[in-house]
Design a protein around this motif. Sequence first.
Motif, mmCIF file in Angstrom:
data_model
loop_
_atom_site.group_PDB
_atom_site.id
_atom_site.type_symbol
_atom_site.label_atom_id
_atom_site.label_comp_id
_atom_site.label_asym_id
_atom_site.label_seq_id
_atom_site.Cartn_x
_atom_site.Cartn_y
_atom_site.Cartn_z
ATOM 1 N N ILE A 13 0.877 -1.181 0.000
ATOM 2 C CA ILE A 13 0.000 0.000 0.000
ATOM 3 C C ILE A 13 0.907 1.222 0.000
ATOM 4 N N GLU A 14 1.059 1.822 -1.172
ATOM 5 C CA GLU A 14 2.027 2.913 -1.364
ATOM 6 C C GLU A 14 1.506 3.786 -2.489
ATOM 7 N N ASP A 15 1.366 5.100 -2.235
ATOM 8 C CA ASP A 15 0.741 5.955 -3.241
ATOM 9 C C ASP A 15 1.713 6.493 -4.276
ATOM 10 N N ASP A 16 3.013 6.349 -4.058
ATOM 11 C CA ASP A 16 3.983 6.785 -5.066
ATOM 12 C C ASP A 16 4.040 5.700 -6.147
ATOM 13 N N LEU A 57 3.293 -1.153 4.198
ATOM 14 C CA LEU A 57 2.369 -0.015 4.293
ATOM 15 C C LEU A 57 3.113 1.312 4.403
ATOM 16 N N ASP A 58 2.818 2.198 3.452
ATOM 17 C CA ASP A 58 3.287 3.578 3.531
ATOM 18 C C ASP A 58 2.321 4.333 4.438
ATOM 19 N N LEU A 59 2.859 5.153 5.339
ATOM 20 C CA LEU A 59 1.957 5.849 6.269
ATOM 21 C C LEU A 59 1.354 7.107 5.668
ATOM 22 N N GLY A 60 2.019 7.699 4.678
ATOM 23 C CA GLY A 60 1.506 8.923 4.067
ATOM 24 C C GLY A 60 0.665 8.610 2.841
ATOM 25 N N LEU A 61 -0.604 8.371 3.049
ATOM 26 C CA LEU A 61 -1.491 7.992 1.945
ATOM 27 C C LEU A 61 -2.465 9.138 1.662
#
Length: 230
Positions: A13-16, A57-61
Amino acid sequence: MTAEADPATVLVIEDDPSLNAVLAATLQAAGYRPVKAGTAAEGLRWFAHYAPDIVLLDLGLPDRDGLSVIREIRSKSAIPIVILSARGSEAVKVEALDLGADDYVQKPFGVDELLARLRAGLRHGVQARGSLPVVETGDLKLDMEHRTVAKAGVPLKLSPKEYDLLCELALSLGRVVPHRDLLRAVWGSERAEIQYLRVYMGQLRQKLGAELILSEPGVGYRLASIGPQL
Ligand code: CA
């Protein structure tokens, strides 16, 4: 228990998008089955759909705080969660661990470090689930939950490094584990001397039996998968 485990499913789960694509390619090359999500909502949807073995998991989503994603996953499941954290966010890291994340890697991270954390996370997950606490091959019995090893019913005393190496091999029972993966998992760096590995494997072979610890020259080691003897 089957000797050949399915590839572990890793939910990323990573928005980049470029980082996510690199991670997916890296995981695939390392033998995992990656599932990509770019938002918290998508991540939670794929979590329910794919029942992954581990979550990165990326925390900055963009849509939700990553911490709330940890909370939501933890309300349903004990699967390992490894945080991809930004530099300089110590307090958030601590909060993530308090909420039940298992580990974190700090961006920017190297592939080797990420894969080592994944392996450790999966190992803990396997122990937490109790689905693979005991590995038996030939007359060897390894109980990872209780950290005991026995040969033909007789308890064996292994050094911590010998034990860790045996666990790494046992989690890939019947398959070759590359030298670099063993060095990374047990010594924390693949630059550790391969000579160490030879020494410890020699000791393990003496204690466990040469038929169990197989060397694949130039590649790695394998714990032989030997069915119950009749
Ligand atoms: Ca982000």
